[in-house]
Design a protein around this motif. Structure first.
Motif, PDB file in Angstrom:
ATOM      1  N   LEU A   1     -24.646  34.108 133.709  1.00 33.47           N
ATOM      2  CA  LEU A   1     -24.464  32.463 134.914  1.00 33.47           C
ATOM      3  C   LEU A   1     -23.522  33.164 136.338  1.00 33.47           C
ATOM      4  CD1 LEU A   1     -21.015  30.995 132.424  1.00 33.47           C
ATOM      5  CD2 LEU A   1     -23.540  30.158 133.062  1.00 33.47           C
ATOM      6  N   PRO A   2     -23.761  32.799 136.794  1.00 35.52           N
ATOM      7  CA  PRO A   2     -23.552  33.842 137.772  1.00 35.52           C
ATOM      8  C   PRO A   2     -21.605  33.891 138.476  1.00 35.52           C
ATOM      9  CG  PRO A   2     -23.486  31.419 138.764  1.00 35.52           C
ATOM     10  CD  PRO A   2     -24.249  31.757 136.774  1.00 35.52           C
ATOM     11  N   LEU A   3     -20.740  33.147 138.031  1.00 34.93           N
ATOM     12  CA  LEU A   3     -19.607  33.508 137.985  1.00 34.93           C
ATOM     13  C   LEU A   3     -19.248  33.723 136.223  1.00 34.93           C
ATOM     14  CD1 LEU A   3     -18.679  30.812 140.219  1.00 34.93           C
ATOM     15  CD2 LEU A   3     -18.398  33.444 140.864  1.00 34.93           C
ATOM     16  N   ARG A   4     -18.160  34.436 136.197  1.00 30.49           N
ATOM     17  CA  ARG A   4     -16.839  34.577 134.492  1.00 30.49           C
ATOM     18  C   ARG A   4     -15.666  33.572 134.374  1.00 30.49           C
ATOM     19  NH1 ARG A   4     -13.674  38.175 133.361  1.00 30.49           N
ATOM     20  NH2 ARG A   4     -14.348  39.699 135.146  1.00 30.49           N
ATOM     21  N   PRO A   5     -16.356  32.393 133.833  1.00 31.05           N
ATOM     22  CA  PRO A   5     -15.124  31.252 133.380  1.00 31.05           C
ATOM     23  C   PRO A   5     -14.174  32.467 132.765  1.00 31.05           C
ATOM     24  CG  PRO A   5     -16.591  30.458 133.282  1.00 31.05           C
ATOM     25  CD  PRO A   5     -17.383  31.486 132.770  1.00 31.05           C
ATOM     26  N   VAL A   6     -12.718  31.952 133.241  1.00 30.34           N
ATOM     27  CA  VAL A   6     -11.271  32.667 132.768  1.00 30.34           C
ATOM     28  C   VAL A   6     -10.814  31.697 132.383  1.00 30.34           C
ATOM     29  CG1 VAL A   6      -9.902  34.741 132.977  1.00 30.34           C
ATOM     30  CG2 VAL A   6     -11.761  35.212 133.541  1.00 30.34           C
ATOM     31  N   MET A   7      -9.924  31.357 131.338  1.00 32.77           N
ATOM     32  CA  MET A   7      -9.495  30.617 131.089  1.00 32.77           C
ATOM     33  C   MET A   7      -8.212  30.827 130.494  1.00 32.77           C
ATOM     34  SD  MET A   7     -11.424  29.597 127.247  1.00 32.77           S
ATOM     35  CE  MET A   7     -10.054  28.277 126.689  1.00 32.77           C
ATOM     36  N   ALA A   8      -7.436  30.727 132.061  1.00 35.01           N
ATOM     37  CA  ALA A   8      -6.190  31.628 132.722  1.00 35.01           C
ATOM     38  C   ALA A   8      -4.990  30.391 132.056  1.00 35.01           C
ATOM     39  CB  ALA A   8      -6.760  31.588 134.108  1.00 35.01           C
ATOM     40  N   ALA A   9      -4.637  29.263 132.501  1.00 35.39           N
ATOM     41  CA  ALA A   9      -3.608  28.051 132.114  1.00 35.39           C
ATOM     42  C   ALA A   9      -3.970  26.920 131.362  1.00 35.39           C
ATOM     43  CB  ALA A   9      -2.837  28.867 132.899  1.00 35.39           C
ATOM     44  N   ILE A  10      -3.138  26.359 131.133  1.00 32.04           N
ATOM     45  CA  ILE A  10      -2.943  25.459 130.272  1.00 32.04           C
ATOM     46  C   ILE A  10      -2.177  24.728 130.634  1.00 32.04           C
ATOM     47  CG2 ILE A  10      -2.712  25.164 127.608  1.00 32.04           C
ATOM     48  CD1 ILE A  10      -4.481  23.687 127.100  1.00 32.04           C
ATOM     49  N   ALA A  11      -1.545  23.168 130.415  1.00 31.73           N
ATOM     50  CA  ALA A  11      -0.681  23.197 131.590  1.00 31.73           C
ATOM     51  C   ALA A  11       0.230  21.427 129.971  1.00 31.73           C
ATOM     52  CB  ALA A  11      -0.444  22.420 131.938  1.00 31.73           C
ATOM     53  N   GLY A  12       1.250  21.403 129.711  1.00 30.80           N
ATOM     54  CA  GLY A  12       1.403  20.296 128.549  1.00 30.80           C
ATOM     55  C   GLY A  12       2.326  19.703 129.108  1.00 30.80           C
ATOM     56  N   ARG A  13       3.242  19.030 128.328  1.00 32.45           N
ATOM     57  CA  ARG A  13       4.926  18.447 128.874  1.00 32.45           C
ATOM     58  C   ARG A  13       5.402  19.472 127.836  1.00 32.45           C
ATOM     59  NH1 ARG A  13       4.751  11.911 129.230  1.00 32.45           N
ATOM     60  NH2 ARG A  13       2.845  12.674 127.802  1.00 32.45           N
ATOM     61  N   ASP A  14       5.387  19.637 126.772  1.00 37.13           N
ATOM     62  CA  ASP A  14       5.737  20.013 125.544  1.00 37.13           C
ATOM     63  C   ASP A  14       5.736  21.496 124.936  1.00 37.13           C
ATOM     64  OD1 ASP A  14       6.511  20.618 122.172  1.00 37.13           O
ATOM     65  OD2 ASP A  14       6.314  18.321 122.029  1.00 37.13           O
ATOM     66  N   ALA A  15       6.673  22.378 125.580  1.00 40.95           N
ATOM     67  CA  ALA A  15       6.312  23.337 125.261  1.00 40.95           C
ATOM     68  C   ALA A  15       6.099  24.586 124.063  1.00 40.95           C
ATOM     69  CB  ALA A  15       7.662  24.006 126.066  1.00 40.95           C
ATOM     70  N   HIS A  16       6.539  23.992 123.328  1.00 37.36           N
ATOM     71  CA  HIS A  16       5.825  24.929 121.781  1.00 37.36           C
ATOM     72  C   HIS A  16       4.596  23.858 121.298  1.00 37.36           C
ATOM     73  CE1 HIS A  16       6.191  25.663 117.335  1.00 37.36           C
ATOM     74  NE2 HIS A  16       5.714  24.429 117.318  1.00 37.36           N
ATOM     75  N   ALA A  17       4.188  22.766 121.748  1.00 41.07           N
ATOM     76  CA  ALA A  17       2.799  22.458 121.834  1.00 41.07           C
ATOM     77  C   ALA A  17       2.052  22.692 122.210  1.00 41.07           C
ATOM     78  CB  ALA A  17       2.869  21.170 121.726  1.00 41.07           C
ATOM     79  N   VAL A  18       1.912  22.770 123.966  1.00 42.66           N
ATOM     80  CA  VAL A  18       1.138  23.603 125.067  1.00 42.66           C
ATOM     81  C   VAL A  18       0.931  24.965 124.200  1.00 42.66           C
ATOM     82  CG1 VAL A  18       3.032  23.553 127.074  1.00 42.66           C
ATOM     83  CG2 VAL A  18       0.254  23.352 127.503  1.00 42.66           C
ATOM     84  N   ARG A  19       1.817  25.452 123.989  1.00 43.98           N
ATOM     85  CA  ARG A  19       1.393  27.201 123.767  1.00 43.98           C
ATOM     86  C   ARG A  19       1.136  27.303 122.395  1.00 43.98           C
ATOM     87  NH1 ARG A  19       1.454  31.964 126.079  1.00 43.98           N
ATOM     88  NH2 ARG A  19      -0.467  31.626 125.216  1.00 43.98           N
ATOM     89  N   ALA A  20       1.015  26.292 121.578  1.00 36.92           N
ATOM     90  CA  ALA A  20       0.276  26.090 120.054  1.00 36.92           C
ATOM     91  C   ALA A  20      -1.161  25.828 120.314  1.00 36.92           C
ATOM     92  CB  ALA A  20       0.708  25.345 119.162  1.00 36.92           C
ATOM     93  N   ALA A  21      -0.959  24.960 121.331  1.00 35.46           N
ATOM     94  CA  ALA A  21      -2.254  24.799 122.049  1.00 35.46           C
ATOM     95  C   ALA A  21      -3.529  26.269 122.495  1.00 35.46           C
ATOM     96  CB  ALA A  21      -2.749  24.023 122.582  1.00 35.46           C
ATOM     97  N   ALA A  22      -2.596  27.116 123.202  1.00 36.53           N
ATOM     98  CA  ALA A  22      -3.189  28.179 124.187  1.00 36.53           C
ATOM     99  C   ALA A  22      -3.003  29.023 123.265  1.00 36.53           C
ATOM    100  CB  ALA A  22      -1.114  28.376 124.903  1.00 36.53           C
ATOM    101  N   ASP A  23      -2.711  29.636 122.474  1.00 34.77           N
ATOM    102  CA  ASP A  23      -2.939  30.336 121.566  1.00 34.77           C
ATOM    103  C   ASP A  23      -4.051  29.628 120.364  1.00 34.77           C
ATOM    104  OD1 ASP A  23      -0.775  31.654 122.109  1.00 34.77           O
ATOM    105  OD2 ASP A  23       0.563  30.397 120.604  1.00 34.77           O
ATOM    106  N   LYS A  24      -4.975  28.333 119.451  1.00 37.84           N
ATOM    107  CA  LYS A  24      -5.049  27.938 118.988  1.00 37.84           C
ATOM    108  C   LYS A  24      -6.719  28.244 119.819  1.00 37.84           C
ATOM    109  CE  LYS A  24      -6.802  24.391 116.981  1.00 37.84           C
ATOM    110  NZ  LYS A  24      -6.420  23.078 116.029  1.00 37.84           N
ATOM    111  N   HIS A  25      -6.914  28.213 121.050  1.00 32.17           N
ATOM    112  CA  HIS A  25      -7.936  27.512 122.136  1.00 32.17           C
ATOM    113  C   HIS A  25      -8.155  28.801 123.125  1.00 32.17           C
ATOM    114  CE1 HIS A  25      -8.081  23.634 120.817  1.00 32.17           C
ATOM    115  NE2 HIS A  25      -6.682  23.453 120.865  1.00 32.17           N
TER     116      HIS A  25
END
Length: 404
Positions: free
Chosen positions: A40-64
């Motif tokens: 690729l000509p650019l390097r995708p960096v998965m910087a951040a994910i957002a969701g309303r539930d703090a615990h669930a979105v942190r778990a999703a960030a760690d998982k994905h």
């Protein structure tokens, strides 16, 4: 292990994603794998994910594989390390997030359908057009365009292998709502989903029909039906499709099934069926296109195969031939496995990510565009209007942009 020289590494493209459920997981898979499959000509960096539930979105960030988690999408949009905002939320928030992200100078990828109404989609297109002048790009996520067999089908049709198109027939059948005790998730509430099977499944098959044909629908005649009028309420605020039921029942305010006919700009006839109430059908998207010179047929449940008939061959030997779309010459296959090694559903999101990254790097308009998303939205609105008027033929207002 040999270390790559950071001076030769492509520039980073920070990606921020809003939403972390089914589509969030699918888009995460695409961002996580695309740089390992394609140069690729650019390097995708998965910087951040957002969701309303703090615990669930942190778990999703760690998982994905996301580096950071936010509980407010506005904070994600404001991050300096995010240049692209990927929207994987229910349709009622698409317009607000996309417009804010574009106005903040971000590129945008938005899941389908583009919005919950024509008015919202028009506002999103206006924001995208204004952002384009500033260098920001916007794309809508109709991932089935990125099935290699369907991308190849588009090439065959564009090359004239079917000749003048006469018939398009498409169906998308699922069965996850057959049980009347399935809970009242957000997909069954008009204020969140906009429509039911029509927007969830019908948007895909409308887009595919127009994409493959290379022309738009100019009118439709339709029927909609809701077979189960009430369902068990969900506990709390969960929108998850497998969340447990709550107490009491609530009204289903969207369609369970949509059936409609249409006419393409060339005069070709089209038929569509979208339902989440077809017992035994899990993800059965099937299409066939007939032209004066040949035909094509495809089944998503056999997504590495395309069936092609050349009507100009002698009758004694003519017939549908099975094309296994896994050769290096086929779309997207140069990055994957040796011929004959099948791909799957998740690969469409990797291909989607590749196409968007390359468009951003080159400054070219990505497809499908927000204009394409608006065109689909206008078809869906015409379907609802026709159904409300006892299936009267209803014209579709064209978007001033070519379907690509």
């Amino acid at each position: 292990m040999e270390q790559r020289d950071s001076r030769t590494a492509p520039p980073a493209l920070g990606v921020g994603m809003v939403g972390y459920a089914f589509m969030g997981a699918a888009h995460s898979q695409g961002w996580r794998t695309v740089g390992h499959v394609f140069d690729l000509p650019l390097r995708p960096v998965m910087a951040a994910i957002a969701g309303r539930d703090a615990h669930a979105v942190r778990a999703a960030a760690d998982k994905h594989g996301w580096a950071a988690a936010e509980t407010d999408w506005r904070a994600l949009v404001a991050r300096d390390d995010v240049q692209l905002v990927d929207i994987c939320t229910p349709g009622d928030s698409h317009a607000e997030i996309a417009i804010a992200a574009l106005e903040a100078g971000k590129h945008v990828l938005c899941e389908k359908p583009l919005a919950n109404s024509v008015a919202e989609a028009e506002a999103m297109l206006a924001a995208a057009d204004a952002a384009r002048a500033r260098g920001q790009l916007a794309m809508v996520g109709f991932n089935y365009r990125r099935v290699p067999a369907l991308t190849y089908a588009r090439r065959l049709i564009a090359d004239g292998r079917l000749g003048t198109l006469r018939h398009v027939r498409v169906s998308y059948l699922q069965d996850w709502l057959v049980d009347p005790e399935f809970p009242l998730t957000w997909r069954l509430q008009r204020e969140h989903a906009g429509s039911g099977a029509l927007g969830d499944l019908g948007a895909h098959i409308v887009d595919l029909a127009q994409y493959l044909a290379g022309e738009v629908l100019v009118g439709v005649s339709a029927q909609l039906e809701t077979f189960v009028k009430e369902r068990p309420r969900l506990d709390g605020a969960s929108f998850g499709p497998t969340a447990p039921g709550g107490t009491g029942r609530g009204p289903v305010t969207v369609d369970d099934a949509a059936v409609f006919t249409g006419r393409l700009a060339s005069g070709a006839l089209a038929t569509f069926e979208a339902t989440r109430m077809a017992s035994g059908r899990k993800n059965a998207l099937r299409l066939e296109m007939n032209g004066e010179s040949g035909s094509l047929a495809f089944d998503l449940e056999r997504l590495n195969e395309l069936y092609f008939l050349d009507h100009r061959e002698p009758a004694a030997t003519a017939g549908f031939r099975r094309i296994v779309v896994t050769e290096a010459e086929h779309p997207y296959l140069e990055g994957w496995w040796p011929p004959g090694h099948a791909l799957g559903y998740e690969h469409t999101f990797t291909h989607q990510a590749r196409d968007l990254v390359e468009a951003i790097a080159s400054g070219t308009d990505p497809v499908p565009s927000f204009a394409d998303g608006l065109q689909v939205q206008r078809v869906l609105a015409a379907v609802e209007e026709s159904a409300q008027k006892n299936s009267v033929y209803t014209p579709v207002q064209a978007v001033e942009a070519e379907v690509r």
